[in-house]
Enzyme design. Structure first.
Site, PDB file in Angstrom:
ATOM      1  CD1 TRP A 188      -2.624   1.723   0.406  1.00 31.24           C
ATOM      2  CD2 TRP A 188      -1.361   2.489   1.976  1.00 31.24           C
ATOM      3  NE1 TRP A 188      -2.892   2.907   0.443  1.00 31.24           N
ATOM      4  CE2 TRP A 188      -2.220   3.422   1.692  1.00 31.24           C
ATOM      5  CE3 TRP A 188      -0.483   2.719   3.020  1.00 31.24           C
ATOM      6  CZ2 TRP A 188      -2.201   4.905   2.080  1.00 31.24           C
ATOM      7  CZ3 TRP A 188      -0.413   4.068   3.409  1.00 31.24           C
ATOM      8  CH2 TRP A 188      -1.176   5.172   3.140  1.00 31.24           C
ATOM      9  CD  GLU A 229      -4.636  -1.547   1.745  1.00 32.70           C
ATOM     10  OE1 GLU A 229      -3.275  -1.789   2.219  1.00 32.70           O
ATOM     11  OE2 GLU A 229      -5.652  -1.398   2.620  1.00 32.70           O
ATOM     12  CE  LYS A 231      -6.590   5.908   2.238  1.00 30.78           C
ATOM     13  NZ  LYS A 231      -5.828   5.836   3.505  1.00 30.78           N
ATOM     14  CG  ASP A 262      -8.901  -0.958   4.079  1.00 25.55           C
ATOM     15  OD1 ASP A 262      -9.897  -0.538   4.504  1.00 25.55           O
ATOM     16  OD2 ASP A 262      -7.507  -0.659   4.770  1.00 25.55           O
ATOM     17  CG  HIS A 265      -8.770   2.031   1.366  1.00 24.84           C
ATOM     18  ND1 HIS A 265      -7.472   1.415   1.112  1.00 24.84           N
ATOM     19  CD2 HIS A 265      -8.734   2.305   2.700  1.00 24.84           C
ATOM     20  CE1 HIS A 265      -6.719   1.453   2.080  1.00 24.84           C
ATOM     21  NE2 HIS A 265      -7.449   2.150   3.130  1.00 24.84           N
ATOM     22  CG  HIS A 289      -6.178  -4.400   4.867  1.00 23.68           C
ATOM     23  ND1 HIS A 289      -5.337  -3.333   4.669  1.00 23.68           N
ATOM     24  CD2 HIS A 289      -5.165  -5.520   5.252  1.00 23.68           C
ATOM     25  CE1 HIS A 289      -3.896  -3.843   4.749  1.00 23.68           C
ATOM     26  NE2 HIS A 289      -3.781  -5.190   4.902  1.00 23.68           N
ATOM     27  CG  ASP A 297      -9.350   4.586   5.372  1.00 26.15           C
ATOM     28  OD1 ASP A 297      -9.816   3.484   5.629  1.00 26.15           O
ATOM     29  OD2 ASP A 297      -8.246   4.624   5.057  1.00 26.15           O
ATOM     30  CG  ASP A 299      -8.123   2.680   9.359  1.00 16.90           C
ATOM     31  OD1 ASP A 299      -8.256   1.601   8.857  1.00 16.90           O
ATOM     32  OD2 ASP A 299      -7.553   3.510   8.669  1.00 16.90           O
ATOM     33  CG  ASP A 329      -5.821  -1.758   7.954  1.00 19.12           C
ATOM     34  OD1 ASP A 329      -5.213  -1.092   8.787  1.00 19.12           O
ATOM     35  OD2 ASP A 329      -5.675  -0.973   6.742  1.00 19.12           O
TER      36      ASP A 329
HETATM   37  C1  RNT Z   1      -3.938   2.644   4.539  1.00 16.19           C
HETATM   38  C2  RNT Z   1      -3.954   1.422   4.283  1.00 16.19           C
HETATM   39  C3  RNT Z   1      -2.962   0.437   4.880  1.00 16.19           C
HETATM   40  C4  RNT Z   1      -2.682   1.058   6.204  1.00 16.19           C
HETATM   41  C5  RNT Z   1      -1.476  -0.012   6.794  1.00 16.19           C
HETATM   42  C6  RNT Z   1      -0.866   0.546   8.135  1.00 16.19           C
HETATM   43  O1  RNT Z   1      -4.926   3.387   4.245  1.00 16.19           O
HETATM   44  O2  RNT Z   1      -5.404   0.947   4.691  1.00 16.19           O
HETATM   45  O3  RNT Z   1      -3.301  -0.947   4.745  1.00 16.19           O
HETATM   46  O4  RNT Z   1      -3.719   0.873   7.032  1.00 16.19           O
HETATM   47  O5  RNT Z   1      -0.678  -0.443   6.060  1.00 16.19           O
HETATM   48 ZN    ZN Z   2      -5.432  -1.295   4.809  1.00 14.36          ZN
END
Ligand code: RNT
Ligand code: ZN
Length: 421
Positions: A188, A229, A231, A262, A265, A289, A297, A299, A329
């Protein structure tokens, strides 16, 4: 709850599920073989151990909150992770970022890291009997400070990050060899523009070339697997993300790499659960993720909500478990970090269990075109006593039942975390 009451509740639950054609023993048996790759970075707000007092910066990702007790050293992070594992049923994996290297106090730059900086992690994982996944770190670094890494217009900076990717794949292959389980390496990068670009094509062209250079060497997939990955946007990169979903879907399909989805994302109303079956026919495997976006996003810690359940249903019902790698994640610095790991991972496990307890009859009704009964049974099964099955599974796995793990976290906070000042 005394052990026999868990068993009694399970006996009743088992009977209840039998009535709708579900074998709870079989569900538990399958559940115990599904590993979740638990991310190291919830333990210290994505800081890592490259330098003393590193803070997450410049990556279009943010950890917010200042709850006391975060892990300040590798030993503390390992102790916290082990505490979390002791409260989570099943055998899981550690997902490590390259910035968590063990450099014994001597700074080693990202293009120079090597297996020796991760050997203590591998030894620790060997003792615990867990597999490891790995991530190159393309943020919190001066060469990422202007928001570009692998797609940077400067050849020297691109080269630096390409070297980082190459060495990370080699490290991961050695992890996979020593731990007897392939290590998934997830790429990523934060690359993107805050404001409207004049040229959207060139950075993507450069990213393709950089990735091709990183992946030029074939590595045995029984040791190491590469994932990319995508986004939608990041803070400070709102207008353009080089590695968008279309970009990486095309890349993963054409190069036969794993695609990482993810949950945070995509556009806020877009969900990854429906993408799983759409992409599986075209890529060798997926990495998930699992996260919880709240308006963006963000998290947040994963909880048992509708989207998590839909993701778990797809993982199980697609019958492609061997091609879906489940990773977590999230990083919430506003609550106890060990609890965050436990809540998020247990939620993932709960959702998988509920998916495994799906009456096979639902699919049959669908095939027969009886959509009324399909909908009815989908609703009936939601109120079945899965909690009793989960507790029984915890008992089997020697971890506290649902109502009891929090006490142990409080105890750990009082005796260990609160002393970290
Ligand atoms: C960031 C991505 C990535 C990170 C990690 C820490 O938006 O989701 O996966 O969260 O690599
Ligand atoms: Zn991620």
């Amino acid at each position: 709850m005394a052990d026999n009451s868990v068993e009694q509740a399970y006996a009743l639950a088992k009977e209840s599920y039998q009535k709708i054609g579900v074998d709870t023993d079989k569900a538990i048996d399958r559940l115990k073989d599904i590993p979740v790759s638990i991310h190291c970075w919830q333990g210290d707000d994505v800081a890592g151990f490259e330098k003393p007092d590193t803070v997450l910066e410049g990556g279009g990702i943010q950890a917010t909150g200042n709850y006391p007790g975060k892990a300040r050293s590798i030993d503390e992070l390992r102790a916290d992770f082990q505490k979390a594992l002791s409260l989570i049923p099943g055998n899981h994996r550690l997902n490590l970022h390259a910035s968590y290297l063990d450099n014994r106090g001597n700074f080693v730059d990202r293009d120079e890291i090597a297996i020796e900086h991760f050997q203590s992690w591998i030894d620790w994982a060997t003792d615990l009997g867990i597999g490891m996944d790995f991530n190159p770190t393309y943020f919190s670094h001066p060469k990422a400070a202007d928001g570009f890494t692998l797609s940077h217009s400067d050849k020297g900076i691109r080269k630096f990050w390409i070297e980082h990717g190459i060495t990370c794949r080699k490290i991961a292959a050695e992890m996979g060899r020593q731990l007897n389980s392939p290590s998934v390496v997830n790429f990523w990068i934060p690359d993107g523009y805050k404001d409207i670009p004049a040229n959207r094509y060139s950075p993507r062209e450069r990213l393709t070339e950089s990735l091709d250079a990183i992946f030029a060497e074939q590595i045995d997939p029984t040791l190491e697997l590469d994932a990319v990955e995508s986004k939608l946007f990041g803070i400070g990169a709102e207008s353009y993300t080089v590695g968008s979903h279309e970009f990486y879907t095309g890349y993963a399909v054409s190069r036969q790499k794993l695609l990482c989805l993810d949950a945070g994302h995509f556009h806020p109303t877009e969900q990854i659960s429906d993408k799983i079956s759409a992409l599986l026919p075209y890529v060798p495997a997926l990495l998930l993720h699992v996260s919880r976006p709240v308006r963006w996003d963000s998290d947040h810690v994963v909880i048992l909500n509708d989207e998590l359940q839909s993701i778990a249903n797809e993982i199980i019902r697609s019958n492609q478990l061997d091609r879906i790698h489940i990773g977590l994640d999230f990083f919430d610095a506003s609550i106890n970090r060990v609890a965050a790991w436990v809540i998020g991972t247990r939620s993932m496990i709960k959702a998988l269990l509920i998916a495994l307890l799906t009456p096979p009859k639902i699919a049959k009704l669908e095939a027969d075109g009886d959509y009324t009964s399909r909908l009815a049974l989908q609703e009936i099964y939601k109120s079945q006593p899965f909690g009793a099955v989960l507790d029984y599974y915890c008992l089997q796995q020697n971890v506290p039942v649902e109502t009891q793990w929090l006490q142990q976290i409080k105890h750990y906070e009082e005796n260990v975390l609160s002393k970290r000042v």
